[in-house]
Motif scaffolding. Structure first.
Motif, short mmCIF file in Angstrom:
data_model
loop_
_atom_site.label_atom_id
_atom_site.label_comp_id
_atom_site.label_asym_id
_atom_site.label_seq_id
_atom_site.Cartn_x
_atom_site.Cartn_y
_atom_site.Cartn_z
N LEU B 162 -41.47 83.37 -25.02
CA LEU B 162 -42.41 83.04 -25.50
C LEU B 162 -43.18 84.15 -26.06
CD1 LEU B 162 -44.27 80.59 -25.68
CD2 LEU B 162 -45.15 80.94 -23.47
N ILE B 163 -43.25 85.21 -25.57
CA ILE B 163 -44.23 86.36 -26.12
C ILE B 163 -43.61 86.52 -27.42
CG2 ILE B 163 -44.77 88.89 -26.04
CD1 ILE B 163 -44.43 88.63 -22.96
N SER B 164 -42.43 86.58 -27.72
CA SER B 164 -41.79 86.84 -28.94
C SER B 164 -42.13 86.04 -30.09
CB SER B 164 -40.30 87.05 -28.83
OG SER B 164 -39.99 88.45 -29.05
N LEU B 165 -42.16 84.50 -29.50
CA LEU B 165 -42.12 83.42 -30.46
C LEU B 165 -43.52 83.40 -31.01
CD1 LEU B 165 -39.98 80.57 -28.72
CD2 LEU B 165 -39.51 81.96 -30.70
N LYS B 166 -44.64 83.75 -29.94
CA LYS B 166 -45.91 83.63 -30.28
C LYS B 166 -46.43 84.53 -31.48
CE LYS B 166 -49.44 82.58 -27.65
NZ LYS B 166 -50.02 82.20 -26.42
N ALA B 167 -45.55 85.67 -31.64
CA ALA B 167 -45.84 86.46 -32.69
C ALA B 167 -45.57 85.88 -33.99
CB ALA B 167 -45.09 87.86 -32.48
N ARG B 168 -44.77 84.86 -34.16
CA ARG B 168 -44.51 84.29 -35.61
C ARG B 168 -45.69 83.77 -35.83
NH1 ARG B 168 -42.26 79.83 -34.63
NH2 ARG B 168 -40.90 79.45 -36.57
N LYS B 169 -45.42 83.52 -37.42
CA LYS B 169 -46.66 82.83 -37.98
C LYS B 169 -46.81 81.44 -37.67
CE LYS B 169 -47.63 85.78 -41.92
NZ LYS B 169 -46.30 86.55 -42.23
N GLY B 170 -45.53 80.70 -37.78
CA GLY B 170 -45.65 79.02 -37.26
C GLY B 170 -45.98 79.05 -35.90
N ARG B 171 -46.36 77.94 -35.58
CA ARG B 171 -46.56 77.76 -34.06
C ARG B 171 -45.31 77.37 -33.39
NH1 ARG B 171 -50.44 72.60 -34.79
NH2 ARG B 171 -49.07 72.43 -36.50
N SER B 172 -45.55 77.83 -31.95
CA SER B 172 -44.09 77.62 -31.07
C SER B 172 -44.55 77.16 -29.88
CB SER B 172 -43.46 79.36 -30.98
OG SER B 172 -43.22 79.86 -32.19
N TYR B 173 -43.67 76.15 -29.38
CA TYR B 173 -43.84 75.56 -28.16
C TYR B 173 -42.75 75.82 -27.19
CZ TYR B 173 -48.02 73.55 -30.50
OH TYR B 173 -49.17 73.73 -31.12
N LEU B 174 -42.80 75.95 -26.23
CA LEU B 174 -41.59 76.04 -25.29
C LEU B 174 -41.55 75.30 -24.08
CD1 LEU B 174 -39.31 78.23 -25.39
CD2 LEU B 174 -40.50 79.70 -23.69
N GLY B 175 -40.55 74.48 -23.92
CA GLY B 175 -40.39 73.63 -22.78
C GLY B 175 -39.25 74.04 -21.84
N MET B 176 -39.28 73.71 -20.72
CA MET B 176 -38.25 74.20 -19.79
C MET B 176 -37.72 73.13 -18.77
SD MET B 176 -37.26 77.08 -18.29
CE MET B 176 -35.96 77.00 -16.86
N VAL B 177 -36.18 73.07 -18.90
CA VAL B 177 -35.54 72.04 -18.00
C VAL B 177 -34.72 72.72 -17.07
CG1 VAL B 177 -33.77 70.47 -17.91
CG2 VAL B 177 -35.69 70.02 -19.70
N ALA B 178 -34.27 72.42 -15.86
CA ALA B 178 -33.60 72.98 -14.80
C ALA B 178 -32.62 72.06 -14.46
CB ALA B 178 -34.37 73.60 -13.56
N PHE B 179 -31.22 72.32 -14.45
CA PHE B 179 -30.18 71.71 -13.94
C PHE B 179 -29.34 72.36 -13.01
CE2 PHE B 179 -26.71 73.40 -16.45
CZ PHE B 179 -27.37 73.96 -17.70
N PRO B 180 -29.21 72.16 -11.79
CA PRO B 180 -29.73 70.86 -11.06
C PRO B 180 -31.31 70.96 -10.92
CG PRO B 180 -28.53 72.25 -9.33
CD PRO B 180 -28.39 72.81 -10.72
N GLY B 181 -31.83 69.67 -10.63
CA GLY B 181 -33.38 69.76 -10.60
C GLY B 181 -33.71 69.95 -9.21
N GLY B 182 -33.00 70.11 -8.13
CA GLY B 182 -33.37 70.23 -6.87
C GLY B 182 -33.78 68.96 -6.25
N ASP B 183 -33.85 68.74 -4.83
CA ASP B 183 -34.01 67.68 -4.17
C ASP B 183 -32.89 66.42 -4.48
OD1 ASP B 183 -36.18 68.71 -2.87
OD2 ASP B 183 -37.52 68.04 -4.56
N GLY B 184 -31.62 67.17 -4.69
CA GLY B 184 -30.70 65.83 -5.19
C GLY B 184 -30.68 65.34 -6.62
N ARG B 185 -31.75 66.07 -7.27
CA ARG B 185 -31.79 65.28 -8.87
C ARG B 185 -30.76 66.25 -9.77
NH1 ARG B 185 -37.97 65.48 -9.87
NH2 ARG B 185 -37.63 67.45 -8.25
N ASP B 186 -30.14 65.68 -10.49
CA ASP B 186 -29.34 66.39 -11.56
C ASP B 186 -30.04 67.16 -12.41
OD1 ASP B 186 -29.88 64.21 -13.05
OD2 ASP B 186 -27.72 63.41 -13.26
#
Lengths: 297, 261
Positions: B162-186
């Motif tokens: 995210l630090i690196s992406l924010k240095a770009r001229k264009g806007r950058s957004y980061l999302g994050m997914v975990a697999f498995p998700g804990g508590d039995g979720r995939d």
């Protein structure tokens, strides 16, 4: 992709468009996306460095930057570029001057360098960067591995322009230990403050060693430097410089030169010849850069 | 896939970080293909314990191929560097492909068929575009049991991205997914799209390793993050988070990709 490319010594690389032919002598180094080979041109037999990659845009960019800067003692001059195919994969390459010598990391590992010499090296590095900045090229991947002590010319040469960008642009190629953002000290964008930080970190690492792990945190880093054997003046320059976010390279050159003058350098009974040679070469470079800066200003 | 470059342009990338083969759920390459059809690029990074052992990572190569992205196999200490290089090169490659396709249409020859000296100007344009284009990127992180001692490095790498992406001229957004998700979720959304470093850091803290490796679910959930975002009626981040967490069926169709390759 680059991992699949393997060029044995003796192989001839033939340019697709402009007819250049180069015989590979040895692999000089390999990075994330590119390899650099020592080659000789056919039929001349002159030795050059050839940078080859599967990344078309990356090779084109670096060639363009070096071609625009033109020939200069402290940076590689490019003389040829073309496409080629290696093992069925499209590759892109350019040919540049080969600096015969060791990079500063290896030099420091092989022998203990005098603090005075290292401070001067840092000052000259800052000088080269400043000179490049004034030409619109911000060299950001500053580290001992990218500085070569040229055996023939005796001067300091900056290699690998893959990470050079314009002012204010995102720094795309860096090494965490010399990258202020990795230490939590500012943005990863190209400006003089970024370069100043890298130069001082490089100096500290060459003087003390063992500072490459950014996991220790910035405060511990300063503490290590503060508790080291270095002279008080030198410590102050390094710590102050690292702490201050924005710093002009000119100020840095001045304070480094002043510090270098204060460090006793001639007291050792047997000064090594390399040190003397480097010192002479560096003195000449510093004089040259001060002149250049004076002319520009 | 009509090869049009529409403005405002926005690139969509998924980066799958894993240290092994998927061992539960459908074929991950299938999920990558579905995502790619929606204009999302799927890249993969495999963490090896020993350098050069690429055998278990054939699957990752397949995912990247199906997702139109890049695959990189690296030892753990190089993860931070790899995440950045893969993202940057993937952006570059995606634009390069789009421009190249246009070039092919207009002139009948590809970038390869143009001598380097003439190609330079096009490449310069591509490079500038790569820095200026808006980017939405989801990191899908393998949080299976084997990742236990790698999670810390992975978190740092994601923050650093995210630090690196924010240095770009264009806007950058980061999302994050975990697999498995804990508590039995995939799988689970750790963070919806954000450009806030502190916010991301806090959310990353909650990640824990344990369980199998449902790569398919990880990629599917990652691409759904973009779909929700497309509605644009409400703060998309909020809807996505709420609906995905509630496991609600997500509305399909009617979403036009702002960037179609």
């Amino acid at each position: 992709m680059i991992k699949r490319i393997n060029i044995e010594p003796g192989t001839v690389i033939r340019g697709r468009w402009y007819g250049g032919e180069y015989r590979v002598i040895a692999l000089l180094g390999s990075g994330g996306t590119a390899r650099v080979y020592l080659v000789e041109d056919i039929p001349g037999g002159d030795r050059y460095a050839l940078k080859l990659s599967t990344d078309m845009a990356g090779i084109d960019r670096e060639y363009r930057i070096l071609a625009r800067l033109g020939p200069m003692d402290n940076i590689p001059a490019v003389l040829y570029r073309d496409d080629c195919r290696v093992g069925g994969i499209n590759c892109y390459f350019f040919v540049m001057t080969y600096f015969e010598g060791e990079n500063l990391k290896r030099v420091c590992e092989a022998k203990r360098m005098q603090p005075k010499t290292l401070v001067k090296i840092a000052a000259v590095t800052a000088g080269i960067c400043l000179w490049l900045n004034r030409r619109g090229v911000f060299y950001c991947d500053i580290k001992p591995e990218n500085l070569v002590l040229d055996k023939r010319g005796g001067g300091l040469c900056l290699v690998d322009f893959g990470g050079a960008v314009k002012e204010g642009e995102a720094v795309v190629q860096f090494t965490p230990a010399f990258d202020r953002a990795s230490w939590g000290r500012g943005q990863r964008t190209a400006d003089e403050g970024y370069q100043g930080f890298a130069i001082l970190m490089m100096l500290a690492e060459m003087l003390l060693g063992g500072l490459r792990d950014t996991g220790m945190g910035f405060d511990a880093l300063l503490d290590t430097i503060d508790k080291s054997q270095l002279s008080k003046g030198l410590k102050k320059v390094i710590i102050k410089g690292l702490k201050k976010d924005c710093q002009s390279l000119e100020d840095l050159i001045n304070s480094l030169s002043n510090t270098a003058d204060l460090i006793p350098g001639g007291k050792q009974r047997r000064r090594q010849r390399l040190d003397v040679a480097i010192n002479l070469a560096l003195l000449a470079s510093i004089a040259f850069f001060i002149m250049v800066i004076a002319v520009i200003l | 896939m009509d090869g049009k470059l529409k403005t405002p342009m926005q690139l969509r990338e998924i980066i799958v970080i894993t240290d092994g083969r998927s061992n539960i759920g459908d074929s991950p390459a299938g999920a990558a293909r579905i995502a790619h059809r929606k204009g999302i690029i799927v890249n993969t990074i495999g963490i090896t314990d020993s350098d050069g052992a690429e055998e278990p990572f054939v699957e990752l190569d397949g995912i990247a191929r199906a997702g139109g992205g890049i695959c990189d196999i690296i030892p753990l200490p190089r993860l931070g560097y790899s995440v950045q290089m893969v993202t940057r090169q993937s952006i570059q490659m995606t634009i390069e492909r789009a421009v190249s396709r246009q070039l092919q249409k207009i002139t009948g020859c590809s970038m390869e068929d143009i001598p380097p000296d003439s190609r330079a100007r096009v490449l310069e344009y591509i490079q500038r575009l790569g820095d200026e284009v808006d980017l939405k990127c989801v990191v899908a992180l393998d949080c299976s049991g084997s990742m236990k001692n790698k999670i810390r490095t992975a978190k740092n790498s994601i923050q650093d991205l995210l630090i690196s992406l924010k240095a770009r001229k264009g806007r950058s957004y980061l999302g994050m997914v975990a697999f498995p998700g804990g508590d039995g979720r995939d799988s689970r959304v750790v963070s919806t799209f954000t450009d806030n470093f502190e916010e991301l850091a806090v959310k990353l803290e909650g990640i824990k390793a344990g369980g199998p490796t449902p790569t398919y679910a990880g990629i599917m959930l990652s691409s759904r993050l973009f779909e929700e975002d497309n509605l644009g009626l409400y703060p998309a981040e909020m809807i996505a988070q709420r609906q995905i967490e509630a496991g609600e069926h997500l509305p399909q169709g009617g979403n036009e990709n702002p960037f179609i390759l």
